[in-house]
Motif scaffolding. Structure first.
Motif, PDB file in Angstrom:
ATOM      1  N   TYR A   1      -6.767   1.575  -4.202  1.00 55.08           N
ATOM      2  CA  TYR A   1      -6.770   1.283  -5.637  1.00 55.08           C
ATOM      3  C   TYR A   1      -5.981   0.002  -5.866  1.00 55.08           C
TER       4      TYR A   1
ATOM      5  N   PHE B   1      -1.231   4.736  -4.355  1.00 58.83           N
ATOM      6  CA  PHE B   1      -2.578   4.337  -4.777  1.00 58.83           C
ATOM      7  C   PHE B   1      -3.085   3.119  -4.015  1.00 58.83           C
TER       8      PHE B   1
ATOM      9  N   ARG C   1      -4.671   4.285  -0.980  1.00 59.99           N
ATOM     10  CA  ARG C   1      -5.969   4.904  -1.274  1.00 59.99           C
ATOM     11  C   ARG C   1      -6.977   3.886  -1.806  1.00 59.99           C
TER      12      ARG C   1
ATOM     13  N   GLU D   1      -8.695  13.396  -7.580  1.00 59.47           N
ATOM     14  CA  GLU D   1      -7.625  12.426  -7.362  1.00 59.47           C
ATOM     15  C   GLU D   1      -6.282  12.998  -7.800  1.00 59.47           C
TER      16      GLU D   1
END
Length: 171
Positions: A59, A54, A57, A161
């Motif tokens: 996050y 994550f 990505r 996602e």
């Protein structure tokens, strides 16, 4: 053109315009799903892999509890979709304007100028699609019999996602 075919064409075009409106509204709809996954990895290693995935990505961890990790990231809107929705809107509004101009000819320029409103669709999508997305991963002790090095987790987030997560972890 006879009056009956003109009126029926108007109603069909009106129905298509209503469908287009709901299609545009659905482009920014929330699509949160929940999925239970059993991975053949120890819990400590899985937590590390999930955090790395994550973070790659874009996050960030917002909450890190014992059995739950919450990630947040900003979702960028798609230029292609904004332009595509504007073109669909332009086509729909011009068709509606054309049919209305056949029904009431004195206002033809006004009806055909409805196409000017189509960029509003792109702006609507652009503003609504740019939002903060939350993905949470919670770990649970499964009542099902699973192997010792397996971990059961529940992933809650946007369906795209979750699909990307499953693809990255070969599930």
């Amino acid at each position: 053109m006879n009056n009956f075919s003109l009126i029926s064409t108007f109603f069909l075009t009106l129905l298509l315009t209503i469908g287009l409106f709901f299609f545009i509204r659905a482009s920014v709809k929330e699509r949160t799903e929940k999925e239970k996954l059993i991975l053949q990895v120890s819990r400590v290693l899985l937590i590390k892999q999930i955090k790395n995935y994550f973070e790659k990505r874009s996050y960030q961890v917002t909450s890190n509890q014992e059995n739950k990790i919450v990630f947040e990231g900003t979702v960028r809107p798609s230029w292609f979709l904004a332009i595509f929705l504007s073109i669909l809107s332009l086509t729909g509004l011009l068709c509606l304007g054309l049919i209305l101009s056949f029904l009431y000819q004195p206002l033809t320029p006004m009806f055909l100028s409805l196409g000017i409103l189509s960029p509003i669709t792109g702006l609507f999508y652009w503003r609504k699609a740019c939002k903060i997305e939350t993905v949470s991963v919670s770990f649970e002790h499964s009542t099902e019999k699973i192997e010792d090095n397996s971990t059961c987790c529940i992933l809650t987030g946007h369906r795209d996602e979750i699909a990307q997560f499953k693809k990255a972890f070969s599930l």
